[in-house]
Design a protein around this motif. Structure first.
Motif, PDB file in Angstrom:
ATOM      1  N   GLY A 210       0.963  -1.288  -0.212  1.00 36.08           N
ATOM      2  CA  GLY A 210       0.287   0.183   0.264  1.00 36.08           C
ATOM      3  C   GLY A 210       0.399   1.605   0.448  1.00 36.08           C
ATOM      4  N   LEU A 211       0.388   2.302   0.741  1.00 36.37           N
ATOM      5  CA  LEU A 211       0.775   3.510   0.704  1.00 36.37           C
ATOM      6  C   LEU A 211       2.572   3.118   1.586  1.00 36.37           C
ATOM      7  N   ALA A 212       3.324   2.748   2.092  1.00 31.13           N
ATOM      8  CA  ALA A 212       4.075   2.205   2.274  1.00 31.13           C
ATOM      9  C   ALA A 212       5.255   1.789   1.668  1.00 31.13           C
ATOM     10  N   SER A 213       4.394   1.132   0.455  1.00 31.39           N
ATOM     11  CA  SER A 213       5.739   0.856  -0.904  1.00 31.39           C
ATOM     12  C   SER A 213       5.605   2.502  -1.998  1.00 31.39           C
ATOM     13  N   LEU A 214       4.777   3.277  -2.189  1.00 29.68           N
ATOM     14  CA  LEU A 214       4.917   4.035  -2.606  1.00 29.68           C
ATOM     15  C   LEU A 214       6.130   4.894  -1.830  1.00 29.68           C
ATOM     16  N   VAL A 215       5.888   5.507  -0.869  1.00 28.37           N
ATOM     17  CA  VAL A 215       6.261   5.952   0.638  1.00 28.37           C
ATOM     18  C   VAL A 215       8.373   5.592  -0.144  1.00 28.37           C
ATOM     19  N   LEU A 216       8.641   4.058   0.084  1.00 28.12           N
ATOM     20  CA  LEU A 216      10.225   3.850  -0.722  1.00 28.12           C
ATOM     21  C   LEU A 216      10.266   3.983  -1.821  1.00 28.12           C
ATOM     22  N   ILE A 217       9.165   4.173  -2.995  1.00 30.42           N
ATOM     23  CA  ILE A 217       9.932   4.401  -4.186  1.00 30.42           C
ATOM     24  C   ILE A 217      10.144   5.710  -4.030  1.00 30.42           C
ATOM     25  N   VAL A 218       9.616   6.481  -3.437  1.00 30.61           N
ATOM     26  CA  VAL A 218       9.313   8.092  -3.363  1.00 30.61           C
ATOM     27  C   VAL A 218      10.563   8.118  -2.963  1.00 30.61           C
ATOM     28  N   ASN A 219      10.731   7.809  -2.030  1.00 31.47           N
ATOM     29  CA  ASN A 219      11.988   8.549  -0.974  1.00 31.47           C
ATOM     30  C   ASN A 219      13.586   7.870  -2.197  1.00 31.47           C
ATOM     31  N   ASN A 220      13.569   7.300  -2.345  1.00 31.92           N
ATOM     32  CA  ASN A 220      14.449   7.005  -3.679  1.00 31.92           C
ATOM     33  C   ASN A 220      14.812   7.890  -4.962  1.00 31.92           C
ATOM     34  N   PHE A 221      13.909   8.835  -4.922  1.00 33.56           N
ATOM     35  CA  PHE A 221      14.287  10.101  -5.923  1.00 33.56           C
ATOM     36  C   PHE A 221      15.335  11.084  -5.485  1.00 33.56           C
ATOM     37  N   LEU A 222      15.018  10.618  -3.773  1.00 35.12           N
ATOM     38  CA  LEU A 222      15.515  11.596  -2.920  1.00 35.12           C
ATOM     39  C   LEU A 222      17.471  11.115  -3.275  1.00 35.12           C
ATOM     40  N   SER A 223      17.426   9.962  -3.456  1.00 38.86           N
ATOM     41  CA  SER A 223      18.870   9.564  -3.705  1.00 38.86           C
ATOM     42  C   SER A 223      19.373  10.102  -4.614  1.00 38.86           C
ATOM     43  N   TYR A 224      18.697  10.119  -5.808  1.00 39.95           N
ATOM     44  CA  TYR A 224      19.239  11.041  -7.048  1.00 39.95           C
ATOM     45  C   TYR A 224      19.447  12.572  -6.894  1.00 39.95           C
ATOM     46  N   SER A 225      19.323  12.941  -6.448  1.00 40.21           N
ATOM     47  CA  SER A 225      19.262  14.310  -5.986  1.00 40.21           C
ATOM     48  C   SER A 225      20.606  15.076  -5.499  1.00 40.21           C
ATOM     49  N   GLY A 226      21.084  16.076  -6.689  1.00 38.71           N
ATOM     50  CA  GLY A 226      22.522  16.678  -6.534  1.00 38.71           C
ATOM     51  C   GLY A 226      23.036  16.682  -7.725  1.00 38.71           C
TER      52      GLY A 226
END
Length: 340
Positions: A210-226
């Motif tokens: 559910g929502l936890a899976s979406l949060v996990l994927i969205v959090n990985n977007f931040l891994s590529y910041s910079g």
């Protein structure tokens, strides 16, 4: 317009400002790619994704396609036509005040990054020197302050000094340990040892929660910041329109490999229920080194990881701060220096 500060660097060595005027390059596109990779990728994030086993490939690839690739392409296109980095891009498209806000936000968001990063460095060094120091607040505070201001001093020496340290930090602390981790993992599996995490087609996709899976994927977007941060150094390249796109593509490939392959290697040797999210990389190294009877390499691996963290810190110190300083000088956001 602000009055430029006097140049105090030794004569005979081209400064970044002089390079922009004379066309003398102070960086190669490969070096800038290494700096960009060092600012984005490290092995510290690998344990977080290793708990998902083979599904970590999907969890990294989706944000890479949706976010990393477009960000890299946009940065390459903008830097090829408009030098100056984020400030120039935003001020041309919107307004100069908003451009200043953009570069200020890029600088200010790193304030909370340094203490956590340097605390990790302090605790890792403690296990090399004296493990009891890892929980000593005074020791941690001293390491944070000393390393931060040392980094500020190094960043003030110019891009040439910074690029060398950041590049070697990436090589010694990320590329070599990451490659070693993957090679040991492949040999480990090749000798018939079972993987701690199942590596079958049924495990390619993560379990939907559910929502936890979406949060996990969205959090990985931040891994590529910079990825766009080092565009401020584009004027230090010999041929920015041609070289900066190559810089971004090389950095993008290295970032993706650094994130995915070590995470897989960790999942092969450390069971998910035993994996520490903070010390998982060292757990994997310790397990592999013990299996291959080369445990003496464990403290060397710890020091190498520290060098990568410090290299990433240097690139974050130099990129946003340089952009903020240059724009403040040029546009008068900072007062001019006192005249003698």
């Amino acid at each position: 317009m602000g009055v430029p500060l006097p140049d105090e660097r030794p004569q005979g060595r081209p400064t970044e400002a002089a390079a922009a005027r004379t066309g003398t390059p102070t960086l190669t596109w490969v070096t800038l790619a290494m700096m960009t990779t060092a600012s984005v990728a490290s092995l510290r994030a690998a344990p977080t994704m290793a708990v998902y086993g083979l599904a970590c490939v999907f969890l990294y690839l989706v944000p890479a396609i949706v976010f990393l690739l477009p960000t890299s392409l946009v940065s390459a296109e903008l830097a090829s036509g408009w030098s100056g980095g984020v400030y120039r891009w935003v001020s041309e498209g919107l307004s100069k005040p908003l451009g200043f806000v953009a570069v200020w936000c890029q600088f200010a968001m790193t304030i909370f990054y340094y203490p956590s990063l340097l605390a990790f460095v302090a605790s890792t060094l403690a296990y090399v020197i004296n493990p009891a120091l890892a929980s000593n607040g005074i020791y941690t505070a001293i390491v944070i302050v000393v390393l931060y201001w040392t980094g500020v001093w190094i960043s003030a020496q110019g891009t040439k000094a910074l690029s060398g340290l950041a590049s070697w930090g990436l090589i010694i602390g990320t590329l070599i340990p990451g490659t070693l981790l993957v090679v040991l993992g492949i040999v480990f599996l090749g000798q018939g040892n079972p993987s701690a995490a199942p590596m079958t087609a049924a495990n390619i996709l993560p379990a939907w929660t559910g929502l936890a899976s979406l949060v996990l994927i969205v959090n990985n977007f931040l891994s590529y910041s910079g990825m766009e941060m080092n565009a401020v150094h584009v004027s230090s390249l010999k041929d920015p329109p041609r070289e900066f796109p190559k810089t971004m593509f090389l950095a993008m490939g290295m970032v993706l490999l650094i994130f995915v392959l070590p995470a897989l290697a960790i999942s092969w040797v450390v069971p998910a229920d035993q994996l520490s999210l903070t010390a998982g990389v060292m757990q994997a190294f310790d397990a592999f080194f013990s299996y291959f009877h080369i445990g003496w390499l464990t403290p060397i691996a710890a020091v190498a990881l520290v060098s990568a963290s410090l290299g990433g810190m240097l690139t974050w110190l130099a990129g946003p701060s340089k952009g903020l300083l240059l724009i403040s000088r040029q546009e008068g956001y900072l007062p001019p220096p006192p005249q003698p």
